[in-house]
Design a protein around this motif. Structure first.
Motif, PDB file in Angstrom:
ATOM      1  N   ARG A   1       0.852  -1.206   0.000  1.00 26.09           N
ATOM      2  CA  ARG A   1       0.000   0.000   0.000  1.00 26.09           C
ATOM      3  C   ARG A   1       0.880   1.246   0.000  1.00 26.09           C
ATOM      4  N   HIS A   2       1.941   1.228   0.781  1.00 26.41           N
ATOM      5  CA  HIS A   2       2.861   2.377   0.812  1.00 26.41           C
ATOM      6  C   HIS A   2       3.592   2.526  -0.525  1.00 26.41           C
ATOM      7  N   HIS A   3       4.025   1.398  -1.100  1.00 25.95           N
ATOM      8  CA  HIS A   3       4.753   1.455  -2.371  1.00 25.95           C
ATOM      9  C   HIS A   3       3.866   1.980  -3.494  1.00 25.95           C
ATOM     10  N   VAL A   4       2.622   1.572  -3.523  1.00 28.75           N
ATOM     11  CA  VAL A   4       1.692   2.008  -4.566  1.00 28.75           C
ATOM     12  C   VAL A   4       1.465   3.513  -4.478  1.00 28.75           C
ATOM     13  N   GLN A   5       1.498   4.061  -3.279  1.00 30.07           N
ATOM     14  CA  GLN A   5       1.257   5.494  -3.072  1.00 30.07           C
ATOM     15  C   GLN A   5       2.450   6.357  -3.482  1.00 30.07           C
TER      16      GLN A   5
END
Length: 108
Positions: free
Chosen positions: A98-102
């Protein structure tokens, strides 16, 4: 017996000393887990930044599968339910992704 730290949860006066000792140990382990997860997320943030700079996908299903198998084996060897270990890792990996996608592409 040691005095509980400011980060320990308060206990009623009538709690047996042995139970207080166990709870103190649990509080210490919980604190260590939080610190270890924070360190893990600092590291995975760097991984995410690298992936964004090099246009790699945020998820790596093959790596995740290897990690799940590895942690399930470690859990089994440690007397921990391997299914729980897998659920825990899946939860952590989902948060990392989720952090990487953001992250914006090319970010540092």
């Amino acid at each position: 017996m040691t005095t509980p730290s400011a980060h320990a949860s308060p206990e009623p006066a009538d709690v047996p000393a042995e139970l207080l000792a166990y709870r103190h140990t649990i509080d210490n382990i919980d604190a260590a887990l939080v610190h270890m997860l924070a360190e893990r997320f600092r590291c995975t943030k760097k991984v995410g930044e690298l992936k964004a700079r090099t246009n790699l996908p945020p998820a790596d299903p093959e790596r995740e599968s290897r990690q799940i198998a590895r942690l399930k084996q470690l859990a089994d060897e440690s007397g921990l339910d391997p299914v729980f270990a897998e659920k825990f890792l899946n939860f952590v990996v989902a948060e990392v992704i989720r952090h990487h996608v953001q992250m914006p592409e090319g970010s540092e």
